[in-house]
Design a protein around this motif. Structure first.
Motif, PDB file in Angstrom:
ATOM      1  N   TYR A   1       0.852  -1.184   0.000  1.00  0.00           N
ATOM      2  CA  TYR A   1       0.000   0.000   0.000  1.00  0.00           C
ATOM      3  C   TYR A   1       0.888   1.235   0.000  1.00  0.00           C
ATOM      4  O   TYR A   1       1.820   1.341   0.814  1.00  0.00           O
ATOM      5  N   ASP A   2       0.625   2.167  -0.910  1.00  0.00           N
ATOM      6  CA  ASP A   2       1.336   3.431  -0.954  1.00  0.00           C
ATOM      7  C   ASP A   2       0.516   4.489  -0.210  1.00  0.00           C
ATOM      8  O   ASP A   2      -0.674   4.669  -0.494  1.00  0.00           O
ATOM      9  N   LYS A   3       1.161   5.165   0.727  1.00  0.00           N
ATOM     10  CA  LYS A   3       0.494   6.130   1.599  1.00  0.00           C
ATOM     11  C   LYS A   3      -0.289   7.164   0.794  1.00  0.00           C
ATOM     12  O   LYS A   3       0.265   7.846  -0.073  1.00  0.00           O
ATOM     13  N   ILE A   4      -1.583   7.282   1.094  1.00  0.00           N
ATOM     14  CA  ILE A   4      -2.445   8.228   0.389  1.00  0.00           C
ATOM     15  C   ILE A   4      -2.254   9.643   0.920  1.00  0.00           C
ATOM     16  O   ILE A   4      -2.061  10.590   0.164  1.00  0.00           O
ATOM     17  N   HIS A   5      -2.305   9.793   2.240  1.00  0.00           N
ATOM     18  CA  HIS A   5      -2.227  11.116   2.856  1.00  0.00           C
ATOM     19  C   HIS A   5      -0.800  11.379   3.335  1.00  0.00           C
ATOM     20  O   HIS A   5      -0.450  11.080   4.470  1.00  0.00           O
ATOM     21  N   LEU A   6       0.011  11.936   2.450  1.00  0.00           N
ATOM     22  CA  LEU A   6       1.373  12.295   2.823  1.00  0.00           C
ATOM     23  C   LEU A   6       1.339  13.434   3.833  1.00  0.00           C
ATOM     24  O   LEU A   6       0.448  14.291   3.804  1.00  0.00           O
ATOM     25  N   PHE A   7       2.314  13.450   4.735  1.00  0.00           N
ATOM     26  CA  PHE A   7       2.298  14.382   5.869  1.00  0.00           C
ATOM     27  C   PHE A   7       2.861  15.738   5.443  1.00  0.00           C
ATOM     28  O   PHE A   7       4.071  15.981   5.514  1.00  0.00           O
ATOM     29  N   GLN A   8       1.976  16.608   5.028  1.00  0.00           N
ATOM     30  CA  GLN A   8       2.411  17.909   4.515  1.00  0.00           C
ATOM     31  C   GLN A   8       3.100  18.780   5.564  1.00  0.00           C
ATOM     32  O   GLN A   8       4.058  19.495   5.230  1.00  0.00           O
ATOM     33  N   PRO A   9       2.673  18.768   6.853  1.00  0.00           N
ATOM     34  CA  PRO A   9       3.419  19.566   7.839  1.00  0.00           C
ATOM     35  C   PRO A   9       4.892  19.175   7.952  1.00  0.00           C
ATOM     36  O   PRO A   9       5.721  19.983   8.375  1.00  0.00           O
ATOM     37  N   GLY A  10       5.221  17.940   7.575  1.00  0.00           N
ATOM     38  CA  GLY A  10       6.614  17.496   7.581  1.00  0.00           C
ATOM     39  C   GLY A  10       7.239  17.482   6.201  1.00  0.00           C
ATOM     40  O   GLY A  10       8.309  16.913   6.007  1.00  0.00           O
ATOM     41  N   ASN A  11       6.537  18.096   5.216  1.00  0.00           N
ATOM     42  CA  ASN A  11       7.024  18.222   3.838  1.00  0.00           C
ATOM     43  C   ASN A  11       7.211  16.889   3.120  1.00  0.00           C
ATOM     44  O   ASN A  11       7.958  16.804   2.139  1.00  0.00           O
ATOM     45  N   GLU A  12       6.527  15.854   3.593  1.00  0.00           N
ATOM     46  CA  GLU A  12       6.641  14.555   2.935  1.00  0.00           C
ATOM     47  C   GLU A  12       6.148  14.619   1.491  1.00  0.00           C
ATOM     48  O   GLU A  12       6.663  13.909   0.612  1.00  0.00           O
ATOM     49  N   HIS A  13       5.167  15.468   1.242  1.00  0.00           N
ATOM     50  CA  HIS A  13       4.568  15.573  -0.090  1.00  0.00           C
ATOM     51  C   HIS A  13       5.496  16.206  -1.128  1.00  0.00           C
ATOM     52  O   HIS A  13       5.246  16.112  -2.331  1.00  0.00           O
ATOM     53  N   LEU A  14       6.573  16.851  -0.695  1.00  0.00           N
ATOM     54  CA  LEU A  14       7.462  17.536  -1.632  1.00  0.00           C
ATOM     55  C   LEU A  14       8.293  16.558  -2.459  1.00  0.00           C
ATOM     56  O   LEU A  14       8.695  16.871  -3.583  1.00  0.00           O
ATOM     57  N   ASN A  15       8.587  15.379  -1.892  1.00  0.00           N
ATOM     58  CA  ASN A  15       9.451  14.419  -2.576  1.00  0.00           C
ATOM     59  C   ASN A  15       8.768  13.116  -2.959  1.00  0.00           C
ATOM     60  O   ASN A  15       9.281  12.380  -3.809  1.00  0.00           O
ATOM     61  N   LEU A  16       7.639  12.816  -2.323  1.00  0.00           N
ATOM     62  CA  LEU A  16       7.009  11.517  -2.527  1.00  0.00           C
ATOM     63  C   LEU A  16       5.726  11.639  -3.344  1.00  0.00           C
ATOM     64  O   LEU A  16       5.069  12.684  -3.359  1.00  0.00           O
ATOM     65  N   LYS A  17       5.380  10.556  -3.998  1.00  0.00           N
ATOM     66  CA  LYS A  17       4.136  10.458  -4.747  1.00  0.00           C
ATOM     67  C   LYS A  17       3.079   9.782  -3.884  1.00  0.00           C
ATOM     68  O   LYS A  17       3.344   8.759  -3.246  1.00  0.00           O
ATOM     69  N   SER A  18       1.895  10.347  -3.871  1.00  0.00           N
ATOM     70  CA  SER A  18       0.806   9.801  -3.064  1.00  0.00           C
ATOM     71  C   SER A  18       0.192   8.575  -3.728  1.00  0.00           C
ATOM     72  O   SER A  18       0.106   8.491  -4.963  1.00  0.00           O
ATOM     73  N   GLY A  19      -0.275   7.629  -2.912  1.00  0.00           N
ATOM     74  CA  GLY A  19      -1.004   6.480  -3.430  1.00  0.00           C
ATOM     75  C   GLY A  19      -2.434   6.850  -3.767  1.00  0.00           C
ATOM     76  O   GLY A  19      -2.924   7.933  -3.417  1.00  0.00           O
ATOM     77  N   SER A  20      -3.151   5.949  -4.432  1.00  0.00           N
ATOM     78  CA  SER A  20      -4.526   6.221  -4.845  1.00  0.00           C
ATOM     79  C   SER A  20      -5.451   5.036  -4.623  1.00  0.00           C
ATOM     80  O   SER A  20      -6.552   5.000  -5.145  1.00  0.00           O
ATOM     81  N   LYS A  21      -5.001   4.048  -3.830  1.00  0.00           N
ATOM     82  CA  LYS A  21      -5.793   2.837  -3.634  1.00  0.00           C
ATOM     83  C   LYS A  21      -5.851   2.459  -2.152  1.00  0.00           C
ATOM     84  O   LYS A  21      -4.838   2.520  -1.451  1.00  0.00           O
ATOM     85  N   ARG A  22      -7.056   2.085  -1.705  1.00  0.00           N
ATOM     86  CA  ARG A  22      -7.163   1.423  -0.400  1.00  0.00           C
ATOM     87  C   ARG A  22      -6.793  -0.039  -0.616  1.00  0.00           C
ATOM     88  O   ARG A  22      -7.289  -0.682  -1.535  1.00  0.00           O
ATOM     89  N   VAL A  23      -5.945  -0.554   0.270  1.00  0.00           N
ATOM     90  CA  VAL A  23      -5.444  -1.910   0.072  1.00  0.00           C
ATOM     91  C   VAL A  23      -5.863  -2.804   1.237  1.00  0.00           C
ATOM     92  O   VAL A  23      -5.620  -2.482   2.411  1.00  0.00           O
ATOM     93  N   PHE A  24      -6.489  -3.917   0.877  1.00  0.00           N
ATOM     94  CA  PHE A  24      -6.891  -4.944   1.830  1.00  0.00           C
ATOM     95  C   PHE A  24      -6.071  -6.202   1.584  1.00  0.00           C
ATOM     96  O   PHE A  24      -5.723  -6.514   0.443  1.00  0.00           O
ATOM     97  N   VAL A  25      -5.793  -6.911   2.656  1.00  0.00           N
ATOM     98  CA  VAL A  25      -5.083  -8.187   2.562  1.00  0.00           C
ATOM     99  C   VAL A  25      -5.866  -9.225   3.350  1.00  0.00           C
ATOM    100  O   VAL A  25      -6.233  -8.992   4.507  1.00  0.00           O
ATOM    101  N   THR A  26      -6.134 -10.361   2.728  1.00  0.00           N
ATOM    102  CA  THR A  26      -6.723 -11.479   3.460  1.00  0.00           C
ATOM    103  C   THR A  26      -5.618 -12.483   3.752  1.00  0.00           C
ATOM    104  O   THR A  26      -4.890 -12.907   2.847  1.00  0.00           O
ATOM    105  N   PHE A  27      -5.511 -12.837   5.026  1.00  0.00           N
ATOM    106  CA  PHE A  27      -4.458 -13.751   5.477  1.00  0.00           C
ATOM    107  C   PHE A  27      -4.995 -14.555   6.641  1.00  0.00           C
ATOM    108  O   PHE A  27      -5.461 -13.990   7.635  1.00  0.00           O
ATOM    109  N   LYS A  28      -4.977 -15.880   6.491  1.00  0.00           N
ATOM    110  CA  LYS A  28      -5.498 -16.788   7.516  1.00  0.00           C
ATOM    111  C   LYS A  28      -6.929 -16.423   7.899  1.00  0.00           C
ATOM    112  O   LYS A  28      -7.304 -16.362   9.075  1.00  0.00           O
TER     113      LYS A  28
END
Length: 242
Positions: free
Chosen positions: A100-127
């Motif tokens: 899963y690629d983080k959708i809401h990058l942390f703008q107060p910490g400038n994470e959005h300046l270098n990273l690309k935001s995800g666009s999918k909610r990701v579910f995993v089924t395991f056991k």
């Protein structure tokens, strides 16, 4: 479902952190799933020079440990694909990798300046358990969690000044009638991890080993008849890891 949540006192050296990950997982046997923090090899903010590929040393380590111990392992790191960088949460089970690629990058910490935001909610089924994958700042956006999961996994680098976010994690558990597992960075100014059940009861610590009462949780969820909420513009993707 037996879950082990491991906080890490993350250092500035990725190789040191990989060694710590291996030591901590091997030191706490007996769980089905191990959950590690956000940016587990670098801490936040993650320097771009430490970005890895999906065939890099951290992914290889997680696959090795997963196959060796027959367990699933979850945690996020900085991933580079072509010219794009992602805060990517991996769910590894042997040769299978869901992410899963983080959708809401942390703008107060400038994470959005270098990273690309995800666009999918990701579910995993395991056991026979349905997990929703989230990263840190995502917890502030409750509409993303209205999807009837059994367990929400949140990996984070929450400082002691942002401990209110644990209240939000508890709210996500109660409103969705599910369990929330938070693997948070430890040491220094960081506050360790939490496991919250569907009634809001929580356990805190740097290492938490717990067994989730899936049947009890599902019985209570059926009584509340929670609806699934679709998020406009966000695709839902499910990985089957069994």
């Amino acid at each position: 479902m037996k879950v082990c949540v491991i906080s890490l006192d993350i250092q500035e050296n990725p190789e040191v952190n990989r060694n710590l990950i291996e030591q901590q997982i091997l030191a706490h046997p007996g769980s089905d799933l191990y959950v590690l923090p956000e940016y587990m090899t670098t801490g936040f903010p993650a320097p771009l020079e430490f970005a890895e590929s999906m065939s890099g040393p951290t992914v290889q380590l997680l696959q090795h440990l997963s196959a060796l111990l027959n367990v699933a392992i979850c945690g996020s790191l900085l991933i580079q694909e072509n010219n794009d960088y992602f805060n990517r949460l991996l769910f590894v089970y042997k040769h299978k990798i869901a992410f899963y690629d983080k959708i809401h990058l942390f703008q107060p910490g400038n994470e959005h300046l270098n990273l690309k935001s995800g666009s999918k909610r990701v579910f995993v089924t395991f056991k026979n358990v349905k997990f929703l994958l989230q990263i840190c700042y995502d917890v502030n956006f409750p509409v993303l969690t209205h999807c009837a999961p059994d367990v929400i996994i949140i990996v984070a680098n929450w400082t002691r000044q942002t401990q209110v976010t644990f209240i939000l994690a508890r709210a996500r558990a109660i409103e969705n009638q599910c369990c929330v597992v938070v693997s948070n960075r430890s040491g220094g100014n960081f506050g360790g991890s939490r496991c919250v059940d569907w009634s809001g009861n929580e356990v805190a610590g740097d290492v938490i080993q717990t067994e989730i009462d899936m049947e009890g949780m599902r019985r209570e969820k059926e009584e509340w008849e929670r609806d699934v909420v679709r998020v406009e513009g966000i695709e839902d993707v499910t990985f089957n890891m069994d």
